[in-house]
Motif scaffolding. Structure first.
Motif, PDB file in Angstrom:
ATOM      1  N   GLY A  17       0.787  -1.221   0.000  1.00 30.39           N
ATOM      2  CA  GLY A  17       0.000   0.000   0.000  1.00 30.39           C
ATOM      3  C   GLY A  17       0.820   1.272   0.000  1.00 30.39           C
ATOM      4  O   GLY A  17       2.030   1.275  -0.252  1.00 30.39           O
ATOM      5  N   ALA A  18       0.127   2.387   0.288  1.00 23.30           N
ATOM      6  CA  ALA A  18       0.726   3.723   0.247  1.00 23.30           C
ATOM      7  C   ALA A  18       0.151   4.591   1.351  1.00 23.30           C
ATOM      8  O   ALA A  18      -0.881   4.268   1.959  1.00 23.30           O
ATOM      9  N   LYS A  19       0.817   5.717   1.572  1.00 24.33           N
ATOM     10  CA  LYS A  19       0.394   6.648   2.633  1.00 24.33           C
ATOM     11  C   LYS A  19      -0.503   7.767   2.108  1.00 24.33           C
ATOM     12  O   LYS A  19      -1.211   8.409   2.889  1.00 24.33           O
ATOM     13  N   PHE A  20      -0.467   8.016   0.800  1.00 23.83           N
ATOM     14  CA  PHE A  20      -1.263   9.097   0.225  1.00 23.83           C
ATOM     15  C   PHE A  20      -1.931   8.623  -1.061  1.00 23.83           C
ATOM     16  O   PHE A  20      -1.400   7.772  -1.781  1.00 23.83           O
ATOM     17  N   GLY A  21      -3.099   9.195  -1.367  1.00 31.67           N
ATOM     18  CA  GLY A  21      -3.789   8.906  -2.606  1.00 31.67           C
ATOM     19  C   GLY A  21      -4.822   7.808  -2.470  1.00 31.67           C
ATOM     20  O   GLY A  21      -5.372   7.559  -1.393  1.00 31.67           O
ATOM     21  N   THR A  22      -5.091   7.139  -3.584  1.00 25.72           N
ATOM     22  CA  THR A  22      -6.095   6.073  -3.630  1.00 25.72           C
ATOM     23  C   THR A  22      -5.599   4.955  -4.538  1.00 25.72           C
ATOM     24  O   THR A  22      -4.519   5.031  -5.111  1.00 25.72           O
ATOM     25  N   ALA A  23      -6.423   3.927  -4.685  1.00 25.54           N
ATOM     26  CA  ALA A  23      -6.177   2.913  -5.702  1.00 25.54           C
ATOM     27  C   ALA A  23      -6.423   3.521  -7.079  1.00 25.54           C
ATOM     28  O   ALA A  23      -7.191   4.474  -7.229  1.00 25.54           O
ATOM     29  N   GLY A  24      -5.781   2.960  -8.094  1.00 28.47           N
ATOM     30  CA  GLY A  24      -5.917   3.463  -9.457  1.00 28.47           C
ATOM     31  C   GLY A  24      -4.555   3.651 -10.089  1.00 28.47           C
ATOM     32  O   GLY A  24      -3.512   3.515  -9.438  1.00 28.47           O
ATOM     33  N   TRP A  25      -4.561   3.975 -11.355  1.00 23.39           N
ATOM     34  CA  TRP A  25      -3.312   4.100 -12.110  1.00 23.39           C
ATOM     35  C   TRP A  25      -2.589   5.391 -11.758  1.00 23.39           C
ATOM     36  O   TRP A  25      -3.066   6.496 -12.040  1.00 23.39           O
ATOM     37  N   GLY A  26      -1.444   5.244 -11.107  1.00 26.55           N
ATOM     38  CA  GLY A  26      -0.558   6.367 -10.838  1.00 26.55           C
ATOM     39  C   GLY A  26      -1.091   7.396  -9.874  1.00 26.55           C
ATOM     40  O   GLY A  26      -0.659   8.556  -9.914  1.00 26.55           O
ATOM     41  N   VAL A  27      -1.998   7.025  -8.980  1.00 25.35           N
ATOM     42  CA  VAL A  27      -2.625   8.024  -8.112  1.00 25.35           C
ATOM     43  C   VAL A  27      -2.336   7.781  -6.632  1.00 25.35           C
ATOM     44  O   VAL A  27      -3.083   8.217  -5.764  1.00 25.35           O
ATOM     45  N   ALA A  28      -1.248   7.090  -6.334  1.00 26.36           N
ATOM     46  CA  ALA A  28      -0.811   6.895  -4.950  1.00 26.36           C
ATOM     47  C   ALA A  28       0.596   7.460  -4.792  1.00 26.36           C
ATOM     48  O   ALA A  28       1.392   7.453  -5.730  1.00 26.36           O
ATOM     49  N   ARG A  29       0.912   7.935  -3.600  1.00 29.79           N
ATOM     50  CA  ARG A  29       2.217   8.503  -3.301  1.00 29.79           C
ATOM     51  C   ARG A  29       2.724   7.953  -1.959  1.00 29.79           C
ATOM     52  O   ARG A  29       1.941   7.602  -1.085  1.00 29.79           O
TER      53      ARG A  29
END
Length: 541
Positions: A346-358
């Motif tokens: 997972g990630a700390k920022f953003g959401t699921a989807g293409w290229g939308v997590a940081r």
């Protein structure tokens, strides 16, 4: 004398490790004793979906219309499909089988598009897989477990197209398939004559405009035979036979928890101590309201840091809010052999989807249900974002694969390249300092017990066993941060008796009904003083 000294030293080390682990839970520091290893440098296919068979083979697949993968179909075969959106003639595999014994990869042939599909194991150990995109939306696919099997596909077998749906195995052996994009209903696989779709108002009520946030709903078979269904922030108990809502639970505060604001959920272990009556659900992570709409504007909101925990069998169920050490979206939740919960990927920022997590969440988090404590664990060096997966293996390790936040296989010029490496994560309990009390199963006198039947488990351990328990784990079908049909039982048992030669035998009682444990293959683990054995496969029906 040397053996005695070694055991004393091991006990001292274990005491220090236990103290450090307790301290790390309170202070949020990282625990030591766990580790990572790279087991496959290039699997050829990115594991958007993953499942472990009882023959210790892992089935992985992504989608068929990504274009070329990195592994060819066997025998020069090429898939010819005029409906494919990428390659009309496709000689590349989009599904593979990993043999855990040899780490060898075998390409598999899937014809219809499996993008964002769902599945579950049948009682005989075969995998039934449903839905997807394009020509795969109404398909049902099946694959066996022998190491020679390949996909068999049955198009137009679903009553409705299922994309981002959830499957749950039922006590009668059928699967219920719930939801999917623009599908506010459910159906059964296989369907009885005359059956179609059944409306599920919860899904229409929780559908956020321009975001949805109710796809891949969390579904758990409760101990009373009804289904707990969680979508967005709301949840119900559903009598799936009548289609009636039995009860509605309070809203879980904080924000959406389902795709694309992807959190995750587990049904915490149920136990014979109370007759398998209490059922408690844990939901962790997600994204604040509006996050999915904002990522298109280049705004990446911090993911949710909260978990909600609720006793769904209580007369007055309420969510208890707990805080993870850091925010997380797209985190997989796995029940470990010790009955602890691991949150990974997972990630700390953003959401699921293409290229939308940081800011990838590189470090797993361990949650202990009994103490309600979280601990940060040793991080990986490989980001695992959108379309990554993780499963528990019989040796207690965690297989971690996938991550492709790109609309195709992209390795250069992107923020997070398509990931084809496969890792294994070894949790703290595999540390060698615990080996002196680690049991090893040597015999199960009946590896196919009937419901409620007693059977004998013999195990070997270096020191006299204490606090012995027997855990039964149903391996899930994993995709999009959710492990469908994951389930753990703490079985009833009698204290083990020494039978000589460092061997101990205990009488264990199988689950009572298919409501508590739907028929199928499970991993049986002996727990000695908190330390798990390698698991053995058991078939229950």
């Amino acid at each position: 004398m040397e053996n005695k000294d070694s055991r004393v030293l091991a006990l001292c080390i274990l005491g220090i490790l236990s103290w450090a682990r307790s301290f790390s839970g309170a202070a949020g520091a990282r625990w030591v004793g766990d580790s990572w290893e790279l087991v496959v440098k290039n699997a050829g296919v990115s594991a958007m979906h993953m499942a472990l068979t009882h023959t210790n083979r892992v089935i992985m697949f992504d989608r068929t219309d990504y274009g070329p993968s990195q592994i060819k179909l066997p025998g020069g075969f090429c898939r010819k499909n005029p409906r494919d959106l990428a390659l009309k003639v496709d000689c590349w595999a989009h599904s593979i089988e990993l043999d855990l014994t040899t780490s060898k990869i075998r390409p598999l042939t899937v014809m219809t598009d499996t993008w964002c599909s769902s599945g579950a194991f049948q009682a005989d150990g075969s995998l039934t897989q449903t839905g997807g995109w394009n020509d795969g939306g109404t398909a049902v696919r099946k694959i066996g477990y022998t190491g020679l099997d390949d996909w068999k596909e049955f198009e137009n077998s679903l009553a409705a197209a299922r994309w981002y749906a959830t499957n749950q195995i039922l006590p009668d052996g059928r699967q219920i398939v719930i939801g999917g994009r623009r599908q506010f209903n459910y159906e059964f696989v296989p369907r009885f004559r005359g059956e179609g779709v059944h409306p599920l108002p919860l899904l229409a009520q929780t559908n956020d405009p321009e975001a949805e946030n109710n796809l891949y709903p969390f579904v758990h078979l409760s101990t009373d035979g009804n289904l707990f269904i969680f979508a967005n922030q709301d949840s119900i108990l559903l009598n799936y036979k009548t289609g009636k809502e039995v009860r509605r639970f309070p809203r879980l505060a904080g924000g959406p928890r389902n795709y694309p604001s992807s959190g995750s959920s587990v049904l915490l272990p149920i136990t014979a101590v109370d007759g398998y009556k209490a059922a408690e659900v844990l939901v962790c992570g997600g994204s604040p309201q509006g996050s999915f709409q904002n990522v298109g504007l280049g705004k990446f909101a911090q993911a949710l840091q909260t978990c909600g925990r609720i006793l769904i069998t209580s007369p007055n169920p309420q969510w208890a809010i707990e805080n993870m050490p850091s925010p997380r979206v797209m985190g997989d939740m796995l029940i470990l052999p010790t009955a602890e919960v691991l949150i990974i990927n997972g990630a700390k920022f953003g959401t699921a989807g293409w290229g939308v997590a940081r800011q990838p969440s590189l470090g797993p988090v361990l949650y202990t249900p009994e103490t309600r404590r979280f601990q940060e664990m040793t991080p990986s060096a490989i980001p695992r974002l959108y379309h990554s997966t993780a499963i528990v293996l019989p040796d207690g390790k965690i297989l971690v694969a996938g991550s492709n936040p790109n609309p195709g296989y992209s390795f250069v010029g992107v923020l997070n390249p398509t990931e084809l490496r496969i890792e294994k994560y070894s949790p703290y309990y595999l540390y060698k300092g615990y080996n002196f009390r680690r049991p090893h199963i040597t015999n199960i006198d009946n590896a196919n017990p009937k419901y409620g039947a007693a059977f004998k488990v013999t195990f070997k351990v270096a020191t006299a066993p204490t606090g012995v328990k027997f855990h039964l784990y149903a391996p899930p079908f994993v995709t999009h941060t959710y492990s469908m049909n994951q389930r753990m039982l703490v079985l009833g048992s009698k204290p083990p008796v020494a039978v000589g030669g460092g061997l101990y035998a205990a009488t264990v009682v199988a689950p009572p009904t298919g409501v508590i444990a739907p028929a199928g293959y499970y991993m049986l683990t002996v727990i000695n003083g908190g330390t798990p054995s390698p698991s053995a496969w058991l078939h229950v029906d």
